[in-house]
Each structure stands twice: as C-alpha cells, then as structure tokens.
Design an enzyme around this catalytic site. Structure first.
Site, PDB file in Angstrom:
ATOM      1  N   HIS A 191      14.813  -9.589  -2.372  1.00  0.00           N
ATOM      2  CA  HIS A 191      16.265  -9.454  -2.191  1.00  0.00           C
ATOM      3  C   HIS A 191      16.709 -10.029  -0.846  1.00  0.00           C
ATOM      4  CE1 HIS A 191      17.459  -7.329  -5.732  1.00  0.00           C
ATOM      5  NE2 HIS A 191      16.678  -6.285  -5.501  1.00  0.00           N
ATOM      6  N   GLU A 433      12.644 -20.690 -21.778  1.00  0.00           N
ATOM      7  CA  GLU A 433      11.978 -19.807 -20.823  1.00  0.00           C
ATOM      8  C   GLU A 433      10.785 -19.097 -21.447  1.00  0.00           C
ATOM      9  OE1 GLU A 433      14.941 -16.891 -19.602  1.00  0.00           O
ATOM     10  OE2 GLU A 433      15.977 -17.192 -21.505  1.00  0.00           O
ATOM     11  N   ASP A 457      11.235 -17.453 -15.459  1.00  0.00           N
ATOM     12  CA  ASP A 457      10.516 -16.747 -16.526  1.00  0.00           C
ATOM     13  C   ASP A 457       9.441 -17.624 -17.154  1.00  0.00           C
ATOM     14  OD1 ASP A 457      11.565 -14.220 -16.379  1.00  0.00           O
ATOM     15  OD2 ASP A 457      13.148 -14.577 -17.856  1.00  0.00           O
ATOM     16  N   CYS A 504      17.714 -24.606 -14.695  1.00  0.00           N
ATOM     17  CA  CYS A 504      18.545 -23.680 -13.927  1.00  0.00           C
ATOM     18  C   CYS A 504      17.719 -22.637 -13.182  1.00  0.00           C
ATOM     19  CB  CYS A 504      19.565 -22.993 -14.827  1.00  0.00           C
ATOM     20  SG  CYS A 504      18.847 -22.130 -16.251  1.00  0.00           S
TER      21      CYS A 504
END
Length: 577
Positions: A191, A433, A457, A504
């Site tokens: 984060h 993905e 992913d 992306c």
C-alpha cells in the site's frame, strides 16, 4: 556507523533532507479490575467514535490527495470500527470480567488479529489483521490519552523513516514537506509504495534496518531510482546526488514536453499509451500526463464507495463523465470486478479458502444477472458520449464470454426498442488474466474485439505464487520467458484475427518490460498516469524491428529472469538520446 543501505526502489525520484523518525507511541497499560463497568463501556465507545471521526477525515483527505481508489483502504478501517461483533465482545468482556476498557480492547482485538493472521492461504483475510491492528492502536491511544504520531503535522522538509507506513500514515503525508520515505519492510506492491507513486514522491522500502541506524535530524539521501540510502553523507556524496537530482528533474521537464506528442517508436510505429483510473476524478491526472486513452476504468469502485448497489442512473452519470472528459479518446471500461480482495458490505459473498480463485468478477455477474444488466444498461446509454470499449474480467472459458456478450446484446436491443440511443461502434473484449484463456487466445480472438492482459493476476496464476507473500515473492517474475511466451501467444492470436491487444497490469509501465512488450507487438499500454510520459520518452528511442529481435532472443535463448534483465540492460546501454 553504517551509512549506506540498499532497499527496493518503490517510487522514482531523489530527495535530500532531515530524517523524521516515525516511531511507535508507548501504548502500554496495566490490566485492572473496575467497579463501574458501564462507565468503562461508555469510555470505550467514545474512543471508537473519536477514532471513526479521525479515520473519516483521513479518508477524505486521501481521496483528494491520492484519488478515490487509494482512499478505499480506509473503508475497511471504518468497517472494523463499526463491527458490532467485535465491539459487542469487548463490552461483554468488560461486564463479565469487570476489566478496564484497555484490557478488553486488547484481548478481543488480539483474538481477531490472531485468527486472521492464521489464515495463511487467504491473503485478503490476513490483510484484515493489519487493518484491525491499525485501528486498535488508534482506539487505545484515545483511551490512554497518548498522541499518535501525526505525519500531517510536519512543517519542514523531511524524509520520513519508519519500520512500515500504515495507510493512515501515508495518506497524511504532505508533499510540500515530506520529500520521500524509507521503510524497513515492504515491497513494490505494498500500500505504501502504491501511494508514494500516486503522490509522486520518492520512496524506498525493504531496507531492513533503517530505523535501527537513523536518528531524528540525520541528513539522508534517498535515491528512489536505484534504491540507495545514505545517512549523514560527506560533501562529495552530497554534491554527486544533488547533481543526480538536477539531472532527474531536467529529465522530468523533458518528459513533460511530450505531453501532447504522439507515442511513436524511433522507426515511426504508433502505440497507444493509456492510463488506468478508478473514478472520474482520476481524469485530471490522465489529461495532465497526456495519455491517449483510458485503458482501464475500474468500475468496482463505484460499488465499493456506495452503501448499496449503485443505481443505473448513478452509474450512467459516472460513465458519461469519463467518456465526455476524454473528448472522443478511447475508454476501456472493465465491468464490476468484485471478490478476491474487494468485498461489498451489502453483497453477501461465501467465505472461501481462496477467494482469489473463487467466486468473483464475471462469475458473480453471471450468477447475479439483475446487477450485471443494470451496469450494462448504464454503459450502453453512456456510449453515445464517447468512444466506449467494454471489457469483461476474469474470463476462463468461451462460454462465459458468450453468456456475458449475450446479456449485453439483449440489453442493447431492449434500449433501442424503447427509443434509447446506443452507439453502434462499441468494442467488446476480455481481460486475459487466467492462463486457460491465454492458452486458448486463438479461439477467443475469433469472437472478441480485443484483449487486455492483466499481468498482476496472470503472473501469479501462471507461477502459482501469491505476489503478496514474501516467502514466494521471488517467483513473481514479469520477465520470465514463460510469461513472455504466453503474452506473445495472446498478441499473435489477436493479430491473426485483425484484433488488438493491450495491457493494463503493472508490467505495462515497467521500464524493463516496455522494450520487450514493444518487440512482442503489444498495441496498447495502460499504466498509472504518472508513468505515461517517461514511457513515451523511452518508446521514442526504441526501434520496433530491433525490439522484435530482442523479444525473440528473450523467449528463445534466455532461460532465467536474470538473463532477460541483462539482455534488456545491455540494449538500453546502447540507446542514444
């Protein structure tokens, strides 16, 4: 004293400033018996209410300074602060055992933290343990009357030094004064690292021992380009890094000149350079950095920022705002991607052993058709206001795509029958993905209009390695020849059918990956807005034909990630501005 550390470069830039040591407050207390249990409960509840007000204010500030997507993390904190089960258990502890509020808070929170931390096969639930710990410290500080360090109170230029930065800490950083930060732990996908990139301040994470070495007021050089930290450097080192900082600033100024330029390679090949967004507010960064499209609009944040399912009109307004804001440039809208690490308080999802491989994204949409059709109608109505591309996430099989496309076609027919105007040039594609979809890309390409590769992913599923798990993080390898081979197959499959492929995931803005992706023939790169200009600058120096040879060599001659990185670095060394 050791004066040089190496960490992970998490956010670009160079900073030189005093150290501001963000240390943990003393929250120690004694367990004691109380006679006035109701008074203790009232004291506890008041501390929870005060904490809620603080977190709400932090969230609002984060939404403005970082964007709505990054601010979502505080919704989890607010949910913890409003959890009736946890608060009820604390109240019962006080009444049944006659203990003080501090003790009840610590005992119950500790039980929940231990329970979540034990879920080693469920990264989402393990992250909730960190949320509870962060929130518990805030409530406890109010019970004890102890002030928690407040980064937002900093009024001079500093580099923040901490073991780690919580989302609450990072959201309060004022860019005018906080010139960067260094932490003991963390990685590029943590984060704090993501928020540093959003704030566009340099950051180094994973230094391991910075807090053991640095003292308040020490002079620090932070090199967010290469991951170096220097503590109380000599004049020669200071001079060298001041020069390096000036060179980087000059480079940023050169990048800014490319804001309105087309993205073309050295041999004239045009590539679409796009940005990822979470809300219409994020368009400001997209436009400021000269992106040519929105390559990923994460619509799930519409749902996560609402107390109930957003209505068709509410969604229509958001999609229309983005399409109009892009003034005819393409906008790829991903349909709702809830599940995994994204939950909705008003949508009851099953408790799963591994939610990332479970009931999420298109799987929920197909099982909840009314919810899905509402979103599709809103998108179709908005389509006349710009260049809309609709993308379905987490597609595993052709039948899933066909079912989703059939619903879209039905809703389009219904709207047209009701006299509602719908654009007739909407492209419909899927995210790649899941390895099964990548392997069968040649079949999907016959039916979809485009692919967008979600590498975050795709890499972890292909390598069977959770990228947030530090014990196996070495297996999160974007440049692995196996990953490059999958990407090549997807791109080649789309081109064979006259379709296009974008990307992306974080890999699209990775400066080591970009030359390889250009060589593989990727048509569209979508990334954080702050990465657009430096990527455009790099692409202008790449010859697409030479990059084809580079990518071919990486796939067919390299056997390890290290070999691929060395190959790219060797090529970059030969580039001439």
């Amino acid at each position: 004293m050791k004066n040089h550390l190496q960490g992970i470069a998490a956010s670009d830039g160079i900073a030189i400033a005093k150290a501001y040591l963000l240390t943990e407050p003393d929250l120690s207390f004694e367990k004691r018996k109380v006679e006035d249990s109701e008074g203790e409960i009232a004291r506890l509840l008041q501390s929870f209410e005060t904490a809620k007000s603080e977190v709400s204010a932090i969230r609002d500030k984060a939404a403005v300074s970082l964007g709505e997507e990054e601010a979502q993390v505080f919704d989890a904190h607010l949910m913890v602060l409003s959890d009736p089960e946890m608060i009820g258990s604390m109240n019962s502890n006080i009444r049944d055992n006659g203990v003080n509020a501090e003790s009840a808070l610590s005992d119950v929170a500790g039980m929940f933290i231990g329970m979540f931390e034990a879920m080693e096969d469920n990264p989402y639930m393990q992250e909730r343990a960190a949320d509870i710990r962060d929130v518990t410290e805030r409530v406890l500080s109010h019970l004890l009357g102890v002030k928690i360090p407040n980064p937002s109170s900093i009024t001079e230029e500093v580099i923040v030094v901490a073991r780690d930065l919580t989302p609450s800490d990072t959201a309060q950083l004022n860019r005018d004064y906080v010139k960067g930060f260094v932490t003991d732990i963390g990685g590029r996908t943590s984060h704090s690292a993501i928020m540093a990139r959003s704030l566009e301040i340099p950051a180094i994470v994973g230094s391991k021992e910075i807090t053991q070495i640095v003292k308040d007021g020490d002079i620090i050089i932070l090199d967010g380009l290469d991951g170096d930290v220097f503590i109380n450097p000599d004049e020669e080192t200071l001079a060298a890094y001041r020069k390096k900082a000036e060179e980087f600033s000059a480079m940023q100024a050169e990048w800014h000149k490319l804001k309105n330029a087309d993205t073309v390679t050295a041999d004239g090949k045009h590539i679409e350079l796009a940005a990822n967004i979470g809300t219409p507010k994020d368009l400001e960064g997209v436009i400021a950095n000269g992106a040519e499209a929105v390559g990923l609009y994460r619509t799930e944040f519409l749902y996560m920022d609402s107390s109930d399912f957003p209505t068709e009109d509410e969604q229509f307004d958001a999609y229309k705002a983005v399409l109009e804001g892009m003034e005819g440039k393409p906008v790829v809208v991903r349909t709702m991607d809830i599940g995994g690490d994204k939950e909705l308080p008003y949508l009851e999802l099953p408790k799963e052993m591994n939610p990332f491989l479970g009931y999420r994204a298109i799987r929920i949409c197909l099982a909840e058709p009314e919810m899905f059709r509402t979103q599709l109608r809103a998108l179709l109505r908005a389509s006349v206001y710009g260049k809309l591309r609709i993308m379905f996430p987490m597609i595993s099989t052709l039948n899933e795509f066909r079912a989703a496309k059939a619903m879209l076609d039905e809703e389009k027919a219904n709207l047209l029958a009701d006299g509602v105007e719908v654009a007739d040039d909407i492209q419909v594609g899927i995210m790649i993905e899941i390895p099964a979809a990548a392997v069968l890309a040649h079949q999907f390409a016959k039916e979809v209009d485009f692919f967008s590769i979600g590498t975050n992913d795709l890499i972890q599923y292909t390598m069977a390695a959770d990228r947030m798990n530090q014990q196996v993080s070495y297996l999160y390898q974007p440049y692995n020849p196996a990953i490059l081979t999958l990407i090549k197959h997807v791109i080649d499959a789309s081109h064979a059918e006259g379709k296009w492929t974008g990307m992306c995931g974080e890999m699209a803005g990775d400066q080591t990956a970009v030359p390889l992706l250009v060589g593989l023939g990727l048509d569209e790169f979508s990334m954080s807005a702050s990465s657009v200009l430096k990527t455009r600058s790099l692409m202008k120096r790449l010859d697409s034909k030479e990059m084809e040879k580079l990518a071919d060599k990486a796939i067919n001659e390299c056997t390890t990630v290290e070999e691929v990185i060395a190959l790219v670095e060797e090529m970059k060394a030969k580039l001439v501005d």
